[in-house]
Design a protein around this motif. Sequence first.
Motif, PDB file in Angstrom:
ATOM      1  N   VAL B  44      -3.622  -2.465   4.347  1.00 23.94           N
ATOM      2  CA  VAL B  44      -3.092  -2.085   3.043  1.00 23.94           C
ATOM      3  C   VAL B  44      -2.089  -0.975   3.323  1.00 23.94           C
ATOM      4  O   VAL B  44      -2.429   0.025   3.969  1.00 23.94           O
ATOM      5  CB  VAL B  44      -4.208  -1.558   2.114  1.00 23.94           C
ATOM      6  CG1 VAL B  44      -3.627  -1.121   0.777  1.00 23.94           C
ATOM      7  CG2 VAL B  44      -5.282  -2.612   1.934  1.00 23.94           C
ATOM      8  N   ARG B  45      -0.863  -1.170   2.886  1.00 26.89           N
ATOM      9  CA  ARG B  45       0.197  -0.210   3.220  1.00 26.89           C
ATOM     10  C   ARG B  45       0.696   0.490   1.962  1.00 26.89           C
ATOM     11  O   ARG B  45       0.674  -0.080   0.877  1.00 26.89           O
ATOM     12  CB  ARG B  45       1.333  -0.931   3.935  1.00 26.89           C
ATOM     13  CG  ARG B  45       0.899  -1.458   5.299  1.00 26.89           C
ATOM     14  CD  ARG B  45       1.993  -2.206   6.030  1.00 26.89           C
ATOM     15  NE  ARG B  45       1.505  -2.685   7.323  1.00 26.89           N
ATOM     16  CZ  ARG B  45       1.482  -1.965   8.445  1.00 26.89           C
ATOM     17  NH1 ARG B  45       1.952  -0.724   8.431  1.00 26.89           N
ATOM     18  NH2 ARG B  45       1.003  -2.453   9.567  1.00 26.89           N
ATOM     19  N   ALA B  96      -4.390   7.618  11.814  1.00 20.43           N
ATOM     20  CA  ALA B  96      -4.124   6.187  11.950  1.00 20.43           C
ATOM     21  C   ALA B  96      -4.110   5.500  10.589  1.00 20.43           C
ATOM     22  O   ALA B  96      -3.415   4.496  10.401  1.00 20.43           O
ATOM     23  CB  ALA B  96      -5.158   5.542  12.866  1.00 20.43           C
ATOM     24  N   LEU B  97      -4.891   6.009   9.651  1.00 19.66           N
ATOM     25  CA  LEU B  97      -4.805   5.584   8.250  1.00 19.66           C
ATOM     26  C   LEU B  97      -4.572   6.862   7.444  1.00 19.66           C
ATOM     27  O   LEU B  97      -5.105   7.916   7.800  1.00 19.66           O
ATOM     28  CB  LEU B  97      -6.095   4.880   7.794  1.00 19.66           C
ATOM     29  CG  LEU B  97      -6.452   3.592   8.549  1.00 19.66           C
ATOM     30  CD1 LEU B  97      -7.873   3.131   8.185  1.00 19.66           C
ATOM     31  CD2 LEU B  97      -5.448   2.490   8.235  1.00 19.66           C
ATOM     32  N   VAL B 102       0.378   9.953   1.570  1.00 17.03           N
ATOM     33  CA  VAL B 102       1.249   8.993   2.251  1.00 17.03           C
ATOM     34  C   VAL B 102       2.650   9.579   2.306  1.00 17.03           C
ATOM     35  O   VAL B 102       3.080  10.297   1.399  1.00 17.03           O
ATOM     36  CB  VAL B 102       1.276   7.627   1.535  1.00 17.03           C
ATOM     37  CG1 VAL B 102      -0.040   6.911   1.722  1.00 17.03           C
ATOM     38  CG2 VAL B 102       1.627   7.768   0.065  1.00 17.03           C
ATOM     39  N   ARG B 103       3.350   9.256   3.408  1.00 13.08           N
ATOM     40  CA  ARG B 103       4.662   9.867   3.636  1.00 13.08           C
ATOM     41  C   ARG B 103       5.787   8.856   3.809  1.00 13.08           C
ATOM     42  O   ARG B 103       6.927   9.233   3.984  1.00 13.08           O
ATOM     43  CB  ARG B 103       4.583  10.810   4.840  1.00 13.08           C
ATOM     44  CG  ARG B 103       3.665  12.010   4.590  1.00 13.08           C
ATOM     45  CD  ARG B 103       3.644  12.954   5.777  1.00 13.08           C
ATOM     46  NE  ARG B 103       2.904  14.170   5.478  1.00 13.08           N
ATOM     47  CZ  ARG B 103       1.590  14.306   5.601  1.00 13.08           C
ATOM     48  NH1 ARG B 103       0.853  13.304   6.048  1.00 13.08           N
ATOM     49  NH2 ARG B 103       0.997  15.449   5.295  1.00 13.08           N
ATOM     50  N   PHE B 104       5.481   7.554   3.812  1.00 13.93           N
ATOM     51  CA  PHE B 104       6.555   6.557   3.800  1.00 13.93           C
ATOM     52  C   PHE B 104       6.026   5.225   3.302  1.00 13.93           C
ATOM     53  O   PHE B 104       4.816   4.955   3.384  1.00 13.93           O
ATOM     54  CB  PHE B 104       7.218   6.407   5.178  1.00 13.93           C
ATOM     55  CG  PHE B 104       6.339   5.846   6.271  1.00 13.93           C
ATOM     56  CD1 PHE B 104       6.347   4.473   6.563  1.00 13.93           C
ATOM     57  CD2 PHE B 104       5.527   6.668   7.034  1.00 13.93           C
ATOM     58  CE1 PHE B 104       5.557   3.958   7.582  1.00 13.93           C
ATOM     59  CE2 PHE B 104       4.739   6.146   8.062  1.00 13.93           C
ATOM     60  CZ  PHE B 104       4.747   4.795   8.338  1.00 13.93           C
ATOM     61  N   VAL B 109      -2.766   2.619   4.872  1.00 18.85           N
ATOM     62  CA  VAL B 109      -3.695   3.485   4.140  1.00 18.85           C
ATOM     63  C   VAL B 109      -5.130   2.963   4.195  1.00 18.85           C
ATOM     64  O   VAL B 109      -6.073   3.722   4.022  1.00 18.85           O
ATOM     65  CB  VAL B 109      -3.275   3.674   2.667  1.00 18.85           C
ATOM     66  CG1 VAL B 109      -1.937   4.399   2.582  1.00 18.85           C
ATOM     67  CG2 VAL B 109      -3.198   2.360   1.931  1.00 18.85           C
ATOM     68  N   ALA B 110      -5.279   1.666   4.437  1.00 16.62           N
ATOM     69  CA  ALA B 110      -6.622   1.094   4.572  1.00 16.62           C
ATOM     70  C   ALA B 110      -6.490  -0.174   5.392  1.00 16.62           C
ATOM     71  O   ALA B 110      -5.394  -0.705   5.545  1.00 16.62           O
ATOM     72  CB  ALA B 110      -7.225   0.778   3.204  1.00 16.62           C
TER      73      ALA B 110
END
Lengths: 271, 782
Positions: B44-45, B96-97, B102-104, B109-110
């Motif tokens: 999940v991004r 790593a997650l 979040v920065r980009f 994220v998951a």
Amino acid sequence: MKAALFDYERPDGLDGALALLSRDDLSVRPVAGSQSLGPMLNLRLVQPDLLVDVSRLPELTGIRRDGDHLVIGASVTHARLEDGDYPDVTGGALARVAAGIAYRPVRNRGTIGGSLAHADPAADWVSALTAMGASVVLAGPAGRRTVPMDGFILGVFETALQPGEVIAEVRVPAFSPAARWGYYKVCRKTGEFSHATGAVLLDPPRGVARAVIGAVSGPPLVIDDPAVFTDPARRDAVAADRLATSSIAGDPAAIRTHMVALARAIAQVNP
Amino acid sequence: MDTPPTAAGVGARVRRKEDERLLRGRGRFVGDIAMPGMLELAFVRSPVAHARIRGFEIPEEHRDAVFTWADMAAAGIRPIRAVSGLPGFKVSEQPALADGKVRFVGEPVAVCVAATRAEAEDIAAQIFVDVDELPVNTDMLEAVKPGAPKVHEHWADNVFLETNVGGSIADVAATAPIKVSRSIRTARQCMVPMEGKGVLAHWDRQAEQIVLTASTQLPHIVRAGLAECLGIEQGLVRVIAPDVGGGFGWKGLLQPEEVVAAWLAMKLDRPIRWTEDRREHLVAAANCREHHYEITAYADERGKLLGLEADAWVDAGSYSVYPFSACLEAAQVGSILPGPYDFQNYRCRTFSVATNKPPIVPYRGVARTGVCFAMEQMIDAVAEAVGREPWEVRAENLVPPEKMPFDNITKKHFDSGDYPESVRQAVAAIGLEGWRARQTQGEPDGRMIGVGFATYCEQAAHGTAVYHGWGIPMVPGHEQAQARVTPDGGLELRVGVQSHGQGMETTFAQVAHEVLGIPIAKIKLVHGDTGLTPYSTGTWGSRSMVMAGGAVATASRQIAERLRKIGAHLLQARVEDTVLRGGAVHAGAASVSIKEIAHTWYRAPQLLPADVDRGGLELTAGYKPKSDHGTFSYATHAVAVAVDPDLGTVEILDYVVVEDAGTMVNPMVVDGQICGGVAQGIGTALYERVPYDETGQPLSSTFADYLIPGFTEVPHVRIIHMVTPSPYTEFGVKGIGEGGAIAPPAALCNAINDALRPLGARVTSSPMTPDAILSAIAEAGR
């Protein structure tokens, strides 16, 4: 980038396909070469319950001469049209347009009907067949009907297809031996979708002098004015006028590029 | 060279051994490897560029299949830290997650686990990430202004590192007769290797190791970084690179996804695989090339450079990548901006700027492509100002051959070569006079002809002397190679570098063949496996032929000595009376083959001399060039173009590369490296850009939007080789892996501007798209 789960059917004939396509308990999509639908499935932009494969239906895969028309089955591939293995009526224009579509691997699978049904304004057949004065035969639960290209493409990804209908055939009127065909599309690289398309057919014995500006975020703009072929000032004035009320009206650079595309297509038919 | 070149030795145009499998589609890549019980990952991004994560909504039925940083942190997993020792460097920590922020767009994220990738994506589609959006930095020049939103809150500003090189050039600035200034920019790009990133992690119960099979250029470095993140000893980690389909830098780092896969494989005790898809690549790996220059050159009336000053910004994105760090690129700009030129006054200030974009990763050529783009535009600008041909001004400013070896203004030690001659040969090869005549006549179709040149030198195989100063997590030392004669007289070579398209299975065999005479068909290269090879920092910086090739030669020579000793005994001759030639030890008219000697060592040891080397026919040897400041290959690229002023399109009519790689081990491999590099350089010049909107959303996520040149856009590249061996390396080889990608944007820019000159239009930024060219023409018309 994997498609969501779907079912897949490959019926033997058009009737079977139409029966599946008219199911209203499922979201059903026809699929032929899958060159546009495939990426959309993988990006999950479309998530149908059922895909009905029409790529091998015998009713949709033939090419024949019917009087003064060439009748092309909707599931005929671009590659076959490129290779010219049919009784051509366009003096090679169909083959030339087909040869310029994307790359050969795309042409090996992509179909003329699939391209029209998808109705991307930048697609080659959308502009080219409009300029050729072609029409499409639609098959659906209520039977068949014929729609001219000029009334088939309604907008971006929008066509006259009704629920349950598929394109069965494309009918291309025969050019006279004196006909001249011009086609120019603006791409930054081979295989890219067109940024601007000019497609023109000048066929005096048949009284045809048709110019089309395509890739305009809407249906192609059709100009039926013989003077645009002979008078550059007139050509630019008419084109500018039509583009000024099109979907790219607010983009002067795009308007200019489309005018150049038209001018270069016309230059091809003027000896 | 002790022996003359043979049909398969150094200098031979040998077909690549690895192509038999690679060209037939029989390579074995991560995506080809499956293991029983394997699970696949979907990430999940982040859908936004900058936000605080308030929480996750995870459907109850998928609770066991979804993991976040909270799970990893609870297990003691540490963020990726890539620190530079340069003074003032600000440290970023990359979990790593995402850890609460979040920065980009595209940041993981998951992670979702399922039997297939499609099912994992089904789960990922059901995860809702609840975020509070924050203001975004999308432009490096805005991000350094006071009041810009901070990418890392605890920093004073958004600058990873500022560097200052050189001194005041006020005197020159006040007196120089010629002064030209430009604003120059290169766009953010993706590297798009044919194979995306891939990783398969599993716990090997017998070896008691976590085994990471990964598409990496740097297995030993990934091993070190991974062990740090997992908090375990390096002995518990093995990294294997199988066939890797291109890297270009994107596979030269420890990736968050690798940490996640390794952790999950250990946690779940199941093989875990992730393969990057193209959309993930185009969004989350939009990670290279973005530079901005404000640059001024000073010259005399003939165009002789008197000084150069520049401020340079590199958009380094959100985190510092392991091991190269966020500052390598910008700091390199400061040290290499003077290029191959000889001048006396220089000042450069650089900024590695943190923004809400993916972390910058060194891409083929690293900073050189941007530097060359800037510097070569300045040479043409000076030439225009003094009314001379750019190639003349270029040739007169280059370091002349009589000054070699040469230490330039930033203490770069140029090893050898005739830089001006490469320009003269390029002028002749492109046929400049003919193009100038054609420009005068005009084209019947209204297009405009232009010719452009660009010259660069490429520092490659930088060693300890260069890298210890950076203070990053790796410093290359002595490169090692292991050589083992097999009982039937073949040879196994083991190296810690990794071949992902470079053809090392062939070229290293050529090196060993040159020394030992063993047929290259009987020489096997083992590479890319920390369990089987000597330690190495890996394949980066055009270093492998210089460093590992040198180590292979050294090991082969030592093997040769041992073979001679046994051979002399078998021939009843003195060792000093023997020579190794053509795969056999000779003493006068008598000879004994390597195969017979190997048979003796392994299977008839009763025949060995009493004082035989007990190390046998297997050894590890280390190597460093005599100077490890790096080799300097160089080239001049010349290109002729036709620009369509109505459409802004550019057609390449001819492309010439005159280059000096020193001694070429395999000229076909060198040509292949150059052509591939030029193709990528053309992409940088004309096509490739990831545009961002004002919220930091990338506007290209498929190849329909992100254009790369295909075979119809890449011209036939005519290559002319000059051969000036390096005085410092085995055989005189120089690193050339990146050079092809360095000069094309500069050469094409100069050619386009040469074409546009009658219109008074000029482009200074890449990519030089039709829109950019039409805008420049419109601007000039105003």
